[in-house]
Design a protein around this motif. Structure first.
Motif, PDB file in Angstrom:
ATOM      1  N   MET A   1       0.849  -1.192   0.000  1.00 24.05           N
ATOM      2  CA  MET A   1       0.000   0.000   0.000  1.00 24.05           C
ATOM      3  C   MET A   1       0.892   1.253   0.000  1.00 24.05           C
ATOM      4  N   THR A   2       0.608   2.179  -0.892  1.00 20.60           N
ATOM      5  CA  THR A   2       1.438   3.384  -0.946  1.00 20.60           C
ATOM      6  C   THR A   2       1.023   4.328   0.175  1.00 20.60           C
ATOM      7  N   ALA A   3       1.935   5.284   0.449  1.00 18.84           N
ATOM      8  CA  ALA A   3       1.622   6.272   1.486  1.00 18.84           C
ATOM      9  C   ALA A   3       0.379   7.063   1.082  1.00 18.84           C
ATOM     10  N   ASP A   4       0.208   7.288  -0.231  1.00 19.78           N
ATOM     11  CA  ASP A   4      -0.970   8.043  -0.701  1.00 19.78           C
ATOM     12  C   ASP A   4      -2.268   7.312  -0.384  1.00 19.78           C
ATOM     13  N   THR A   5      -2.231   5.981  -0.600  1.00 18.81           N
ATOM     14  CA  THR A   5      -3.445   5.189  -0.345  1.00 18.81           C
ATOM     15  C   THR A   5      -3.784   5.237   1.139  1.00 18.81           C
ATOM     16  N   LEU A   6      -2.751   5.074   1.958  1.00 12.04           N
ATOM     17  CA  LEU A   6      -2.977   5.085   3.403  1.00 12.04           C
ATOM     18  C   LEU A   6      -3.491   6.458   3.848  1.00 12.04           C
ATOM     19  N   HIS A   7      -2.918   7.492   3.255  1.00 10.44           N
ATOM     20  CA  HIS A   7      -3.348   8.860   3.580  1.00 10.44           C
ATOM     21  C   HIS A   7      -4.840   9.022   3.258  1.00 10.44           C
ATOM     22  N   ALA A   8      -5.252   8.489   2.101  1.00 13.35           N
ATOM     23  CA  ALA A   8      -6.666   8.586   1.697  1.00 13.35           C
ATOM     24  C   ALA A   8      -7.550   7.815   2.671  1.00 13.35           C
ATOM     25  N   LEU A   9      -7.091   6.602   3.044  1.00 12.49           N
ATOM     26  CA  LEU A   9      -7.873   5.777   3.975  1.00 12.49           C
ATOM     27  C   LEU A   9      -8.062   6.491   5.312  1.00 12.49           C
ATOM     28  N   LEU A  10      -6.982   7.057   5.799  1.00 13.17           N
ATOM     29  CA  LEU A  10      -7.036   7.681   7.132  1.00 13.17           C
ATOM     30  C   LEU A  10      -7.724   9.044   7.089  1.00 13.17           C
ATOM     31  N   GLY A  11      -7.910   9.574   5.901  1.00 11.15           N
ATOM     32  CA  GLY A  11      -8.484  10.917   5.776  1.00 11.15           C
ATOM     33  C   GLY A  11      -9.958  10.933   5.416  1.00 11.15           C
ATOM     34  N   ARG A  12     -10.595   9.772   5.326  1.00 12.76           N
ATOM     35  CA  ARG A  12     -12.022   9.793   4.970  1.00 12.76           C
ATOM     36  C   ARG A  12     -12.871  10.250   6.150  1.00 12.76           C
ATOM     37  N   TYR A  13     -13.858  11.047   5.838  1.00 13.26           N
ATOM     38  CA  TYR A  13     -14.839  11.436   6.841  1.00 13.26           C
ATOM     39  C   TYR A  13     -16.160  11.634   6.116  1.00 13.26           C
ATOM     40  N   SER A  14     -17.241  11.566   6.823  1.00 21.69           N
ATOM     41  CA  SER A  14     -18.545  11.724   6.196  1.00 21.69           C
ATOM     42  C   SER A  14     -18.852  13.196   5.954  1.00 21.69           C
ATOM     43  N   VAL A  15     -19.493  13.453   4.842  1.00 21.72           N
ATOM     44  CA  VAL A  15     -19.957  14.815   4.529  1.00 21.72           C
ATOM     45  C   VAL A  15     -21.472  14.735   4.345  1.00 21.72           C
ATOM     46  N   GLY A  16     -22.194  15.415   5.205  1.00 22.72           N
ATOM     47  CA  GLY A  16     -23.664  15.340   5.199  1.00 22.72           C
ATOM     48  C   GLY A  16     -24.290  16.081   4.029  1.00 22.72           C
ATOM     49  N   PRO A  17     -25.567  15.775   3.755  1.00 27.54           N
ATOM     50  CA  PRO A  17     -26.251  16.337   2.583  1.00 27.54           C
ATOM     51  C   PRO A  17     -26.169  17.854   2.455  1.00 27.54           C
ATOM     52  N   LYS A  18     -26.214  18.568   3.589  1.00 25.46           N
ATOM     53  CA  LYS A  18     -26.266  20.032   3.443  1.00 25.46           C
ATOM     54  C   LYS A  18     -24.931  20.624   2.984  1.00 25.46           C
ATOM     55  N   HIS A  19     -23.876  19.807   3.011  1.00 29.17           N
ATOM     56  CA  HIS A  19     -22.576  20.297   2.528  1.00 29.17           C
ATOM     57  C   HIS A  19     -22.204  19.697   1.182  1.00 29.17           C
ATOM     58  N   LEU A  20     -23.164  19.069   0.502  1.00 24.83           N
ATOM     59  CA  LEU A  20     -22.876  18.436  -0.794  1.00 24.83           C
ATOM     60  C   LEU A  20     -23.453  19.277  -1.924  1.00 24.83           C
ATOM     61  N   VAL A  21     -22.619  19.547  -2.927  1.00 24.96           N
ATOM     62  CA  VAL A  21     -23.078  20.333  -4.073  1.00 24.96           C
ATOM     63  C   VAL A  21     -22.769  19.569  -5.363  1.00 24.96           C
ATOM     64  N   GLU A  22     -23.300  20.084  -6.483  1.00 23.91           N
ATOM     65  CA  GLU A  22     -22.999  19.509  -7.793  1.00 23.91           C
ATOM     66  C   GLU A  22     -21.518  19.751  -8.114  1.00 23.91           C
ATOM     67  N   PRO A  23     -20.869  18.933  -8.906  1.00 25.60           N
ATOM     68  CA  PRO A  23     -21.452  17.749  -9.525  1.00 25.60           C
ATOM     69  C   PRO A  23     -21.376  16.515  -8.640  1.00 25.60           C
ATOM     70  N   GLY A  24     -22.299  15.593  -8.904  1.00 21.58           N
ATOM     71  CA  GLY A  24     -22.183  14.268  -8.317  1.00 21.58           C
ATOM     72  C   GLY A  24     -21.331  13.405  -9.232  1.00 21.58           C
ATOM     73  N   PRO A  25     -21.036  12.200  -8.807  1.00 24.82           N
ATOM     74  CA  PRO A  25     -20.242  11.298  -9.652  1.00 24.82           C
ATOM     75  C   PRO A  25     -20.985  10.924 -10.934  1.00 24.82           C
ATOM     76  N   ASP A  26     -20.208  10.716 -12.004  1.00 28.28           N
ATOM     77  CA  ASP A  26     -20.832  10.279 -13.261  1.00 28.28           C
ATOM     78  C   ASP A  26     -20.896   8.743 -13.282  1.00 28.28           C
TER      79      ASP A  26
END
Ligand SMILES: Cc1cc2nc3c(=O)[nH]c(=O)nc-3n(C[C@H](O)[C@H](O)[C@H](O)COP(=O)(O)O)c2cc1C
Length: 195
Positions: A1-26
Motif C-alpha cells: 500500500m502506498t503512502a498516498d493510499t494510506l493517507h486517503a484511507l485515514l483521511g475519509r470522513y462523512s460529509v452530510g447532505p447540506k454540505h454536498l453540491v454539484e457535480p455528483g459522480p458520473d
C-alpha cells in the motif's frame, strides 16, 4: 500500500447532505465505487446488497415519499418539507438494500451483514478517493412500509441511503475516533483454574 493510499484511507470522513453540491459522480465514477464495494470480504460470494441510484427526476419522487413518511410519523408541514429537502439536496443518493438469506446453510446472517457493511465502507472510501463527499444515513423512515416497498424487492431490508456529491467544505467537527489501543487488544487465553 502506498503512502498516498494510506493517507486517503485515514483521511475519509462523512460529509452530510447540506454540505454536498454539484457535480455528483458520473456513471464511470459510480461504477468504480461499486467495483470497490464488490472488493469487500463476502463469505461464499453472496453479494447480499444492492445499490439503487436516485438522481434526476427520481429525486422528486423520493422527496414526496420522505414527506409522506414524515406526515405519517406525526410531523407537521414544516417537518415534511425538511425531510423532502433531504431527498432533493444531494446531487445523487444511493439507496442501500440488504439481501440477507436467514436460512443459508453456510453463511449466518451476521456474516452477511458484515459483507453489507464492508461494501458500504468501500463504496464511501472510493467516493472519497475520487474527490467526492458522502454520508450513510438511515433514520426511522427506513422502516416506513411505503418507503421500504418503494426501494426494496421482497426479502430485502432497506439499510439507508448514501448521499453523494462534491463537498462544499470539510465538516467543522469530523467524528472523533477512539484511540487505536482501545480497539487493538492482545488476546490471552483464559487461565484454567484447578479444582
Ligand atoms: C447503516 C448506517 C446508518 C447510519 N445512519 C445515520 C443517520 O441516520 N444519521 C446520522 O447522522 N448518521 C448515520 N450514520 C453514521 C454516519 O454515516 C457516519 O458514519 C458518522 O456520522 C461518523 O462519521 P464518519 O463517517 O466521518 O466517521 C449511519 C451509519 C451507518 C453505517
Amino acid at each position: 500500500m502506498t503512502a498516498d493510499t494510506l493517507h486517503a484511507l485515514l483521511g475519509r470522513y462523512s460529509v452530510g447532505p447540506k454540505h454536498l453540491v454539484e457535480p455528483g459522480p458520473d456513471d464511470a465514477q459510480l461504477t468504480l465505487m461499486v467495483q470497490a464495494a464488490l472488493r469487500a470480504p463476502d463469505h461464499a460470494e453472496l453479494v447480499p446488497y444492492r445499490f439503487k441510484l436516485v438522481r434526476g427526476s427520481a429525486k422528486q419522487a423520493m422527496a414526496e415519499l420522505f414527506a409522506d413518511a414524515a406526515r405519517a410519523a406525526g410531523k407537521g408541514e414544516e417537518g415534511a418539507a425538511l425531510d423532502a429537502e433531504r431527498a432533493l439536496r444531494p446531487p445523487i443518493t444511493v439507496a442501500v438494500g440488504a439481501r440477507i438469506d436467514l436460512g443459508h446453510p453456510l453463511v449466518p446472517a451476521h456474516e452477511q451483514w458484515a459483507a453489507v457493511g464492508g461494501a458500504v465502507s468501500n463504496f464511501l472510501m472510493a467516493a472519497h478517493v475520487l474527490g467526492f463527499g458522502g454520508k450513510m444515513l438511515s433514520g426511522a423512515k427506513v422502516r416506513n412500509p411505503a418507503i421500504a416497498a418503494a426501494f426494496c424487492e421482497p426479502g430485502e431490508t432497506l439499510v439507508g441511503w448514501i448521499a453523494l456529491g462534491t463537498p462544499a467544505r470539510k465538516p467543522s467537527g469530523p467524528a472523533r475516533k477512539p484511540d487505536p489501543g482501545q480497539v487493538l487488544i492482545d488476546w490471552h487465553p483464559a487461565c484454567k483454574q484447578d479444582h
